[in-house]
Design a protein around this motif. Structure first.
Motif, PDB file in Angstrom:
ATOM      1  N   VAL A  77       0.849  -1.193   0.000  1.00 30.20           N
ATOM      2  CA  VAL A  77       0.000   0.000   0.000  1.00 30.20           C
ATOM      3  C   VAL A  77       0.885   1.245   0.000  1.00 30.20           C
ATOM      4  O   VAL A  77       1.861   1.313   0.747  1.00 30.20           O
ATOM      5  CB  VAL A  77      -0.934   0.007   1.233  1.00 30.20           C
ATOM      6  N   PHE A  85      -0.882   6.583   2.542  1.00 28.69           N
ATOM      7  CA  PHE A  85      -1.998   6.131   3.372  1.00 28.69           C
ATOM      8  C   PHE A  85      -1.472   5.752   4.749  1.00 28.69           C
ATOM      9  O   PHE A  85      -0.683   4.817   4.894  1.00 28.69           O
ATOM     10  CB  PHE A  85      -2.703   4.943   2.728  1.00 28.69           C
ATOM     11  N   LYS A  98      -5.909   2.466   7.853  1.00 33.64           N
ATOM     12  CA  LYS A  98      -6.700   1.553   7.021  1.00 33.64           C
ATOM     13  C   LYS A  98      -7.938   2.220   6.441  1.00 33.64           C
ATOM     14  O   LYS A  98      -8.281   2.015   5.273  1.00 33.64           O
ATOM     15  CB  LYS A  98      -7.112   0.339   7.860  1.00 33.64           C
ATOM     16  N   TYR A 120      -7.376   4.354   3.347  1.00 30.71           N
ATOM     17  CA  TYR A 120      -7.157   3.562   2.146  1.00 30.71           C
ATOM     18  C   TYR A 120      -8.463   2.945   1.654  1.00 30.71           C
ATOM     19  O   TYR A 120      -8.736   2.894   0.452  1.00 30.71           O
ATOM     20  CB  TYR A 120      -6.131   2.455   2.398  1.00 30.71           C
ATOM     21  N   TYR A 141     -10.433   5.590  -0.125  1.00 33.94           N
ATOM     22  CA  TYR A 141      -9.864   5.819  -1.452  1.00 33.94           C
ATOM     23  C   TYR A 141     -10.209   4.665  -2.394  1.00 33.94           C
ATOM     24  O   TYR A 141     -10.581   4.874  -3.556  1.00 33.94           O
ATOM     25  CB  TYR A 141      -8.349   5.972  -1.342  1.00 33.94           C
ATOM     26  N   SER A 142     -10.098   3.438  -1.901  1.00 28.94           N
ATOM     27  CA  SER A 142     -10.374   2.258  -2.721  1.00 28.94           C
ATOM     28  C   SER A 142     -11.824   2.228  -3.176  1.00 28.94           C
ATOM     29  O   SER A 142     -12.132   1.918  -4.331  1.00 28.94           O
ATOM     30  CB  SER A 142     -10.044   0.991  -1.923  1.00 28.94           C
TER      31      SER A 142
END
Length: 273
Positions: A145, A149, A152, A155, A158-159
């Protein structure tokens, strides 16, 4: 004539072992069961194993032979199957290291592919640092990653946003395949959807476990269920690199219909290929 004895299967909360006990009345059954299980007879109670209903003298004579009963000591409670499940889950959580070790031993000898898969998933999920949020707390989770980031949830937000943007690109790219008479209306609708999604930042909050419960789809631990499937999916908030192949099941499993509504947003789930 004295009533015939009725036979029951009795156990205590101390263990799963059942004992056959017969009695002509509730007091007699209580006395025998307490003596057998070494509990104080005057303060014990008998309940149905199935749903926790406490036995009375009248109820004693109406239930069938071989009914499963729980003998409760003072202060103990029983709510039926729910209590057994709760006890199992508490034991499962507090002794997870022992469970992982046992699963690893079973895996070394297991040949059936489906059982192997279940054991691997069990070991992986129990070994993860579920509550950790930052990169410093769980460096293994952040392998692969980008360094920008730091936790968690950022991220996962964003994902989720990236995935929804890619869905909309696929929807928009289909415009040329729509019948010419409907292309203008199709484009108007997709543009409207895109504007709505932009206004809510592509609903990245759905998988940010720090968000309020009313706007996120996952739990505070990172679990979520796909509303149109029987399976339960595992959100990588609790482990894994968050790539598409890391999601349990066949992909994310959730697409948005939020953009087609005005006023309060609504959501529904669709199966992705």
């Amino acid at each position: 004539m004295a009533p015939r004895p009725k036979a029951f299967k009795i156990r205590s909360l101390r263990g799963p072992q059942k004992y056959g006990v017969a009695g002509r009345s509730l007091p007699e059954l209580l006395r025998k069961g307490a003596k057998l299980l070494q509990l104080a007879f005057p303060d014990c109670r008998l309940c149905l194993y199935e749903d926790g209903t406490e036995l009375t003298e009248g109820y004693f004579h109406s239930i069938p032979d071989n009914t499963d009963l729980i003998l409760l000591a003072p202060g103990e409670t029983w709510q039926g199957f729910v209590s057994d499940i709760d006890h199992f889950l508490n034991t499962f959580y507090t002794q997870k290291d022992d469970i992982v070790e046992a699963a690893q031993k079973l895996l070394s000898d297991e040949q059936a592919p489906k059982i192997q898969k279940l054991l691997v998933d069990l070991i992986q999920n129990l070994s993860e640092n579920i509550l950790a949020e930052s990169r410093e707390e769980d460096r293994k989770w952040f392998e692969g990653v980008e360094s920008r980031f730091k936790n968690k949830s950022s991220y996962m937000r964003y994902s989720c946003e990236s995935r929804i943007r890619s869905y909309m690109k696929e929807v928009s790219s289909y415009t040329s395949a729509v019948h010419p008479a409907a292309q203008a209306e199709y484009k108007r609708i997709t543009d409207f959807m895109l504007d709505k999604l932009k206004s809510v930042k592509y609903n990245g909050c759905y998988f940010d476990r720090r968000e309020e419960a009313v706007v996120r789809l996952c739990t505070t631990e990172g679990w979520f269920s796909c509303q149109n499937r029987e399976e339960t999916y595992y959100c990588p908030n609790t482990g894994g690199s968050c790539q598409r192949t890391r999601w349990k099941g066949s992909g994310l499993g959730i697409l948005l219909s939020v953009a087609v509504y005005s006023g309060k947003f609504k959501t529904s789930a669709y199966c992705l290929p």
